[in-house]
Every structure is written in structure tokens, then in C-alpha cells.
Write a protein that holds these residues in place. Sequence first.
Motif, PDB file in Angstrom:
ATOM      1  N   PRO A   1     -11.653 -14.810   2.619  1.00 41.71           N
ATOM      2  CA  PRO A   1     -11.809 -15.027   4.067  1.00 41.71           C
ATOM      3  C   PRO A   1     -13.099 -15.775   4.389  1.00 41.71           C
ATOM      4  N   THR A   2     -13.020 -16.683   5.334  1.00 41.17           N
ATOM      5  CA  THR A   2     -14.173 -17.469   5.761  1.00 41.17           C
ATOM      6  C   THR A   2     -14.316 -17.374   7.271  1.00 41.17           C
ATOM      7  N   GLY A   3     -15.486 -17.724   7.764  1.00 38.99           N
ATOM      8  CA  GLY A   3     -15.755 -17.665   9.194  1.00 38.99           C
ATOM      9  C   GLY A   3     -16.276 -18.988   9.719  1.00 38.99           C
ATOM     10  N   TYR A   4     -15.660 -20.087   9.291  1.00 41.15           N
ATOM     11  CA  TYR A   4     -16.111 -21.401   9.733  1.00 41.15           C
ATOM     12  C   TYR A   4     -15.844 -21.584  11.225  1.00 41.15           C
ATOM     13  N   SER A   5     -16.681 -22.403  11.848  1.00 41.20           N
ATOM     14  CA  SER A   5     -16.530 -22.708  13.266  1.00 41.20           C
ATOM     15  C   SER A   5     -16.874 -24.173  13.475  1.00 41.20           C
ATOM     16  N   GLN A   6     -16.868 -24.600  14.724  1.00 41.52           N
ATOM     17  CA  GLN A   6     -17.065 -26.022  15.042  1.00 41.52           C
ATOM     18  C   GLN A   6     -18.339 -26.613  14.430  1.00 41.52           C
ATOM     19  N   PRO A   7     -19.481 -25.925  14.424  1.00 35.43           N
ATOM     20  CA  PRO A   7     -20.677 -26.523  13.814  1.00 35.43           C
ATOM     21  C   PRO A   7     -20.516 -26.833  12.327  1.00 35.43           C
ATOM     22  N   ASN A   8     -19.749 -26.019  11.600  1.00 34.34           N
ATOM     23  CA  ASN A   8     -19.511 -26.307  10.184  1.00 34.34           C
ATOM     24  C   ASN A   8     -18.754 -27.615  10.009  1.00 34.34           C
ATOM     25  N   VAL A   9     -17.736 -27.807  10.832  1.00 34.78           N
ATOM     26  CA  VAL A   9     -16.953 -29.043  10.742  1.00 34.78           C
ATOM     27  C   VAL A   9     -17.829 -30.233  11.090  1.00 34.78           C
ATOM     28  N   SER A  10     -18.659 -30.083  12.093  1.00 35.75           N
ATOM     29  CA  SER A  10     -19.579 -31.155  12.471  1.00 35.75           C
ATOM     30  C   SER A  10     -20.496 -31.537  11.315  1.00 35.75           C
ATOM     31  N   GLN A  11     -20.961 -30.525  10.563  1.00 36.19           N
ATOM     32  CA  GLN A  11     -21.810 -30.785   9.399  1.00 36.19           C
ATOM     33  C   GLN A  11     -21.043 -31.524   8.308  1.00 36.19           C
ATOM     34  N   TRP A  12     -19.780 -31.129   8.090  1.00 38.90           N
ATOM     35  CA  TRP A  12     -18.987 -31.819   7.074  1.00 38.90           C
ATOM     36  C   TRP A  12     -18.793 -33.284   7.448  1.00 38.90           C
ATOM     37  N   LEU A  13     -18.518 -33.533   8.715  1.00 44.34           N
ATOM     38  CA  LEU A  13     -18.317 -34.919   9.162  1.00 44.34           C
ATOM     39  C   LEU A  13     -19.612 -35.725   9.052  1.00 44.34           C
ATOM     40  N   ALA A  14     -20.748 -35.046   9.216  1.00 43.60           N
ATOM     41  CA  ALA A  14     -22.042 -35.737   9.143  1.00 43.60           C
ATOM     42  C   ALA A  14     -22.493 -36.002   7.718  1.00 43.60           C
ATOM     43  N   GLY A  15     -21.777 -35.428   6.729  1.00 41.31           N
ATOM     44  CA  GLY A  15     -22.103 -35.720   5.342  1.00 41.31           C
ATOM     45  C   GLY A  15     -22.473 -34.538   4.485  1.00 41.31           C
ATOM     46  N   THR A  16     -22.502 -33.338   5.051  1.00 46.41           N
ATOM     47  CA  THR A  16     -22.750 -32.163   4.225  1.00 46.41           C
ATOM     48  C   THR A  16     -21.501 -31.869   3.408  1.00 46.41           C
ATOM     49  N   GLU A  17     -21.672 -31.802   2.098  1.00 47.22           N
ATOM     50  CA  GLU A  17     -20.522 -31.601   1.217  1.00 47.22           C
ATOM     51  C   GLU A  17     -20.196 -30.112   1.108  1.00 47.22           C
ATOM     52  N   PRO A  18     -19.005 -29.696   1.509  1.00 50.99           N
ATOM     53  CA  PRO A  18     -18.645 -28.273   1.392  1.00 50.99           C
ATOM     54  C   PRO A  18     -18.588 -27.853  -0.077  1.00 50.99           C
ATOM     55  N   GLU A  19     -18.755 -26.558  -0.312  1.00 43.72           N
ATOM     56  CA  GLU A  19     -18.601 -26.043  -1.663  1.00 43.72           C
ATOM     57  C   GLU A  19     -17.142 -26.145  -2.096  1.00 43.72           C
ATOM     58  N   ALA A  20     -16.909 -26.017  -3.410  1.00 42.57           N
ATOM     59  CA  ALA A  20     -15.574 -26.252  -3.969  1.00 42.57           C
ATOM     60  C   ALA A  20     -14.478 -25.417  -3.303  1.00 42.57           C
ATOM     61  N   PRO A  21     -14.661 -24.102  -3.106  1.00 46.07           N
ATOM     62  CA  PRO A  21     -13.583 -23.345  -2.448  1.00 46.07           C
ATOM     63  C   PRO A  21     -13.273 -23.841  -1.041  1.00 46.07           C
ATOM     64  N   ALA A  22     -14.316 -24.250  -0.313  1.00 39.78           N
ATOM     65  CA  ALA A  22     -14.098 -24.769   1.038  1.00 39.78           C
ATOM     66  C   ALA A  22     -13.358 -26.106   0.988  1.00 39.78           C
TER      67      ALA A  22
END
Length: 404
Positions: A38-59
Motif C-alpha cells: 500500500p502507498t499513500g501518493y498524492s498530487q505533490p508526488n506526481v508533480s515531483q515525478w513530472l519535474a524529474g524526480t525518479e520514483p523508486e522501482a516499486p513505484a
Amino acid sequence: MAKRQPNPSLARLLTEGQFTQGAFARAVNVVGTEYGRPTGYSQPNVSQWLAGTEPEAPARAAILEALTRRLGRLVTHTEAGFPPPADQPTTPTGTVEGLIELGRQDMDPSRRSVLGASLFAVAMNVPGWQDVLARAESIQRGVTIRIGMPEVASVIAMTEELSGIDDKFGGRAARPMAASYLVNQVGPYLRAEAPEAVRKAMMSAASDLCYLTGYMAVDEGLHGLAQRYYVKALELAGIADDHLTYCTTLRGMSVQAVDLGHGRRALHLADAASAASPVAGPRMRAFLAGQQAHSAAQIGDTATAMRLIGEAERAMDRAESESKAFGSYDPSSLNYHIGQVRYELGHLTGAVESLELSDKLRNDVYRRTRVRYGALLAEWQLKAGKTDHAWATWHAVLDAMPCR
């Protein structure tokens, strides 16, 4: 997590899927919960991914599956702007080599967490009957040993023993033995020198064992791993010209999909199983139609679901008048499907009645099934306001559960 340049590839996919950032985060969370992380991602996480933060492998795996489900096609790491996973095993091209490699990974304690984290893929490519027939030419026979029908019989006997352990104690107890046996015994048999009839019989026996191993992986909630075993079962069944195991495996894949809530995919697989089946006797027809009905009901296709469950009931009546076969689709299984159809269509009281009848008719040897469906029955009884019945059912489930 390392920083990098903005990810326009991921942004394009979100636009294509008409995802808001918040909705996409919720979709990723659903996938994560489904495979036990289970994860608790929200809009700021997606914004970070779009900005170039690479999610960890499970994500990353959950992101790709969420996109695949929304877009209705397979989305790869590259398409989403992610690097390929560094620990992804090289998949051998041959069916036998691929099976051995899968079994080895499953046996290796250091790999189990990776295999267990693999996701159920809605868009997984399922080889068609003609596809698997073509792969027969790629099977290379070895020259170090020669096998005959006694070796085939030993694989069939071992599969029956493993199935009996699964019936009594669940997949977790038997699957490690199945993986080891596939690698150490069945693998060499599949590469051995043999007459054509023996070679096909061994492929058929191995296919049945692969199906059982995938079924046990589902029991553990390892849905991505189960799919990989199921696909190997399909390939081997095709090489063996074994329509029965091929369509049984497709039906098993449909059961997995409908239990995870993917009704349309489940119906597609159930229809494919019906189309691929050999000339079906009444029990086989009931076996297939019951699953088709459950899948159709889950997507709200009432007319199709009722037509197919009626067909399953009529076929079961004919089958029972001819012979009462132990260890196959029986009235208990049929009433389970009737209950599922009623539940999906909103008829809770009738669903509970059908599941109660299914439980009453079930042979005691199927302890695993009694535990699993008993838990479901207790949940439905509670929803229907039958609190005392629910408590009694839960106590029966706990009494039947093997200690672990």
C-alpha cells in the motif's frame, strides 16, 4: 531518489489518459494496494515525478500498470521516461529455457521479493493457440538422457500429490516444492531425447504442473508471478497439442482477473477459453460457462450473465445425470458461481443463499477452498445483516485453517 530533467514522456501519457495529477496518484495507490504494498501518493508526488524526480522501482512498476490499465495497452519503462529495471532478468527465448529460468528465480530466496512484487498486468500478451503451435519448432531436444512414459507418469503423479497438498494447506505449502521439481526434474525431462508421443505427453504433464504452480502463486497473492507461470503453461500446452490444459489455463487466468476486479479482461479470457476448448462434455461446458457468467456479471452485462449461468446449470444437470465426478467442477462450484453472479448484480440475499449451499455441498477434502470461500461467505453474511451466521462461519473458517 536522484534528480533529473523534467519527464515529458510521463506528462504525455497522463494527458493521453486524461489523468489529473490527483487522480493519477490515486490510481497508482490502487495498484500498490493490490499487490500488497500500500502507498499513500498524492498530487505533490506526481508533480515531483513530472519535474524529474525518479520514483523508486516499486513505484515505477505501479505507475506503468496504472497507465496500462487506463490506456488499454502495454506501457513500457522507456515510453514513460524511466530507465529499464537494473535487476530485470534476461528472458531466454525458448519455452523450456524460460520455464527453467522462472523456476530458478522462484527457488532463489534472494529473488523472491522481486518476483513477488511483480504486478498483475491487464495488458499481458497471452499467446494464442496458433502462436504456441509455432513455438514447437523452437524446442531443442537434448541428447544426454532418454525418457519414456514412466517419466511422464512420475510427473503426473507428483502434480497430483502437490495438488493434494494445496487442497489441504494452500499454495504457500506446496509452491516451493513445485518450483524445485520443475527445475531439477521436469526441466531435464523436457530437454531429453524421446519419441514424439512421449515428448508431447511430457510437455502436457509439464503444462499441467505449470498451471498448478501459477494457481498456487495466486493463492499467495503473487499475481505477476502467477501470470508468468500461466503463460508458460499455455506455451507448453500448445506444443503438446493439449487443448484441455490450454483452455483450463485461460479459465484460470480469467478467475484471477475477475477476483482482482478486472471484469472485461476476465470475460475476454473466459471467452477465449471457451473458444479454445475441445469438444466439451456437459461438465466442461458448465465449468467454462460458470466463469463466463461471473465475468459478464462483474461488468454489468445482466442478459449475458443470466444466459450463461442458465447454460451452466443445464450442463451440470446433464453431467450429474451421467456421472458424479470427484475432483472436477461440481454442484458446489456451480453454486459458488451462481452466488457470484447474484452478488455482482446486486442480489445480496440470493448470493448468500447460493454460497451457503456451495459450502454445504463442498467435499471436506478441499480445506483450502473451504477456508477461502468461507471467509467470503462470512463477509457477505455480515453485509446482509446475518451477524450470528457470519460469526459462526468465521469460527468454522478459523477451525479449518492450518497453523502456520
